[in-house]
Design a protein around this motif. Structure first.
Motif, PDB file in Angstrom:
ATOM      1  N   ILE A  13      -5.485 -78.778  14.905  1.00 10.59           N
ATOM      2  CA  ILE A  13      -5.917 -80.178  14.814  1.00 10.59           C
ATOM      3  C   ILE A  13      -6.605 -80.683  16.092  1.00 10.59           C
ATOM      4  O   ILE A  13      -7.675 -81.303  16.006  1.00 10.59           O
ATOM      5  CB  ILE A  13      -4.726 -81.080  14.420  1.00 10.59           C
ATOM      6  N   PRO A  14      -6.063 -80.457  17.301  1.00  7.92           N
ATOM      7  CA  PRO A  14      -6.759 -81.000  18.489  1.00  7.92           C
ATOM      8  C   PRO A  14      -8.141 -80.404  18.698  1.00  7.92           C
ATOM      9  O   PRO A  14      -9.041 -81.086  19.202  1.00  7.92           O
ATOM     10  CB  PRO A  14      -5.810 -80.661  19.643  1.00  7.92           C
ATOM     11  N   PHE A  15      -8.345 -79.150  18.309  1.00  4.93           N
ATOM     12  CA  PHE A  15      -9.680 -78.554  18.413  1.00  4.93           C
ATOM     13  C   PHE A  15     -10.659 -79.310  17.505  1.00  4.93           C
ATOM     14  O   PHE A  15     -11.792 -79.600  17.904  1.00  4.93           O
ATOM     15  CB  PHE A  15      -9.638 -77.079  18.004  1.00  4.93           C
ATOM     16  N   THR A  16     -10.221 -79.633  16.284  1.00  8.24           N
ATOM     17  CA  THR A  16     -11.122 -80.342  15.361  1.00  8.24           C
ATOM     18  C   THR A  16     -11.370 -81.775  15.826  1.00  8.24           C
ATOM     19  O   THR A  16     -12.473 -82.297  15.648  1.00  8.24           O
ATOM     20  CB  THR A  16     -10.546 -80.342  13.940  1.00  8.24           C
ATOM     21  N   HIS A  17     -10.374 -82.416  16.431  1.00  8.40           N
ATOM     22  CA  HIS A  17     -10.561 -83.779  16.929  1.00  8.40           C
ATOM     23  C   HIS A  17     -11.617 -83.808  18.038  1.00  8.40           C
ATOM     24  O   HIS A  17     -12.491 -84.686  18.046  1.00  8.40           O
ATOM     25  CB  HIS A  17      -9.234 -84.333  17.455  1.00  8.40           C
ATOM     26  N   ILE A  18     -11.529 -82.881  18.958  1.00  8.81           N
ATOM     27  CA  ILE A  18     -12.515 -82.824  20.039  1.00  8.81           C
ATOM     28  C   ILE A  18     -13.906 -82.563  19.463  1.00  8.81           C
ATOM     29  O   ILE A  18     -14.900 -83.183  19.864  1.00  8.81           O
ATOM     30  CB  ILE A  18     -12.132 -81.735  21.059  1.00  8.81           C
ATOM     31  N   HIS A  19     -13.985 -81.662  18.519  1.00  9.44           N
ATOM     32  CA  HIS A  19     -15.252 -81.327  17.872  1.00  9.44           C
ATOM     33  C   HIS A  19     -15.833 -82.551  17.168  1.00  9.44           C
ATOM     34  O   HIS A  19     -17.039 -82.823  17.233  1.00  9.44           O
ATOM     35  CB  HIS A  19     -15.008 -80.184  16.886  1.00  9.44           C
ATOM     36  N   ALA A  56     -12.579 -71.930  17.089  1.00  7.58           N
ATOM     37  CA  ALA A  56     -12.602 -72.493  18.439  1.00  7.58           C
ATOM     38  C   ALA A  56     -13.706 -71.875  19.279  1.00  7.58           C
ATOM     39  O   ALA A  56     -14.436 -72.577  19.996  1.00  7.58           O
ATOM     40  CB  ALA A  56     -11.245 -72.286  19.111  1.00  7.58           C
ATOM     41  N   GLU A  57     -13.868 -70.563  19.202  1.00  8.82           N
ATOM     42  CA  GLU A  57     -14.880 -69.906  20.013  1.00  8.82           C
ATOM     43  C   GLU A  57     -16.285 -70.290  19.561  1.00  8.82           C
ATOM     44  O   GLU A  57     -17.175 -70.535  20.374  1.00  8.82           O
ATOM     45  CB  GLU A  57     -14.697 -68.391  19.949  1.00  8.82           C
ATOM     46  N   SER A  62     -21.321 -73.074  20.564  1.00  6.58           N
ATOM     47  CA  SER A  62     -22.446 -73.831  20.000  1.00  6.58           C
ATOM     48  C   SER A  62     -22.560 -75.231  20.598  1.00  6.58           C
ATOM     49  O   SER A  62     -23.656 -75.786  20.689  1.00  6.58           O
ATOM     50  CB  SER A  62     -22.308 -73.920  18.477  1.00  6.58           C
ATOM     51  N   GLN A  63     -21.448 -75.828  21.008  1.00  5.62           N
ATOM     52  CA  GLN A  63     -21.466 -77.192  21.523  1.00  5.62           C
ATOM     53  C   GLN A  63     -21.353 -77.257  23.044  1.00  5.62           C
ATOM     54  O   GLN A  63     -21.360 -78.355  23.614  1.00  5.62           O
ATOM     55  CB  GLN A  63     -20.308 -77.998  20.895  1.00  5.62           C
ATOM     56  N   HIS A 138     -11.485 -63.636  22.995  1.00  2.00           N
ATOM     57  CA  HIS A 138     -11.394 -65.093  22.976  1.00  2.00           C
ATOM     58  C   HIS A 138      -9.991 -65.619  22.670  1.00  2.00           C
ATOM     59  O   HIS A 138      -9.842 -66.763  22.242  1.00  2.00           O
ATOM     60  CB  HIS A 138     -12.394 -65.696  21.982  1.00  2.00           C
ATOM     61  N   LEU A 139      -8.965 -64.835  22.922  1.00  2.00           N
ATOM     62  CA  LEU A 139      -7.603 -65.302  22.655  1.00  2.00           C
ATOM     63  C   LEU A 139      -7.114 -66.284  23.708  1.00  2.00           C
ATOM     64  O   LEU A 139      -6.010 -66.809  23.596  1.00  2.00           O
ATOM     65  CB  LEU A 139      -6.643 -64.113  22.550  1.00  2.00           C
TER      66      LEU A 139
END
Length: 333
Positions: A13-19, A56-57, A62-63, A138-139
């Protein structure tokens, strides 16, 4: 093949929120890696770990997001651990006993997460490793989370400002200058035998605020590691039921094997993929009926049924009663 590496949706969830916050197309990226949307509603369900890492990677590359794993870890708190995991810790009278529980029950969060304690001269290392993922790139995204939660656990005993003297990563990864500046008293190591944080021996006897936990909640489960593929599938399938159930071929691909091999593994346990899918649908429906006020038709759709009548027939076949009656009898009187 013994398991599919899976992790709780809460950790994605926090990865998607930042994205989302930088205006990136999160929904399409989740779809690309066959990850469910509406993750907040599925925080305690599970998704394939390696697909979450790939998400995540890809997002970081890309961003242009710097230290994505670290940024996501900053948004995770002790309360985001599963309720049972927190109960194990809260029931422990000292930090040392709490850390022993952490190592025993780590797989409640990630089914291939192995944790252990190593003693040195004046400190111990809380070590972690994702079993079966050697050589996967990328772990570090996951290893930030592997290290941040032990830090939060120690803080339950040592106070909210405690920081480890060392944070180590199994990955060959060096945090950015900006990240290191936020941990001025901590050294970072990379390319280690495992990921780990350092805790002084002097803290191990610190008392906690022991909670009175129902014994049935603390009951040892058979095989808490949950390494077998059947348990992994039962944990993972609920995340996908409302978005198009994965075919046996898709699930086999997630497990890194062939559909035939997966079906053979299930057959050895006397199951088919359809059996497992029906059980997952029933368990999700039963949970929603017990714990929410969602309409029966909404429960049907959330459980992967396009036809409410089909849902009612399937539910009756599994439970001997209708969804409505099940809800009435399951609710406290």
């Amino acid at each position: 093949m013994s398991s599919i590496p899976i992790t709780r949706c809460q950790f994605l969830i926090p990865f998607t929120h930042i994205h989302d916050e930088i205006g990136a197309p999160t929904a399409s990226l989740l779809e690309k890696f066959r990850l469910p949307s509406c993750l907040e509603e599925k925080a305690d369900d599970f998704v394939p770990l390696l697909r979450a890492v790939s998400f995540a990677e890809s997002a970081q590359r890309s961003q242009g997001i710097v230290d994505f794993g670290f940024q996501a870890s900053r948004r995770l708190q002790y309360c985001h651990l599963s309720a049972k995991f927190r109960a194990m810790i809260g029931y422990s009278p000292t930090l040392f006993l709490a850390l022993q529980q952490v190592c025993k029950w780590a797989t409640l969060e990630d089914n291939v997460l192995d944790m252990w304690l190593e003693r040195a001269d004046d400190h111990i290392k809380i070590c972690s490793k994702l079993v079966g993922t050697a050589g996967i790139a990328h772990l570090e995204h996951s290893q930030w989370l592997q290290n941040i939660f032990p830090i939060h656990i120690v803080r339950q005993f040592a106070g909210p400002d405690w920081e480890p003297a060392t944070i180590a990563f199994e990955a060959r990864y060096v945090p950015s200058i900006e990240t290191r500046a936020l941990w001025p008293h901590t050294r970072f190591l990379s390319g280690q035998f495992a990921s780990w944080i350092e805790v002084p021996l002097s803290l191990l006897g610190l008392p906690g605020c022991a909670i009175e936990t129902p014994l049935e909640f603390l009951d040892d489960e058979a095989d808490p590691a949950g390494g077998e593929i059947i348990r992994a599938l039962k944990l993972m399938l609920p995340s996908y039921l409302d978005e198009g159930v994965p075919t046996v071929a898709e699930v086999a691909e997630m497990a890194g094997t062939s559909a035939r091999s997966l079906q053979r593994k299930l057959a050895l346990a006397g199951l088919t993929y359809s059996d497992l899918l029906e059980a997952a649908r029933f368990e999700k429906a039963a949970k929603l009926l017990r714990t929410t006020d969602a309409k029966v038709i909404e429960v049907a759709f959330a459980s992967g049924y396009a036809d409410p009548a089909h849902f009612t027939r399937a539910f009756r076949r599994m439970s001997g009663t209708t969804p409505r009656r099940f809800r009435n009898e399951a609710r406290p009187r």
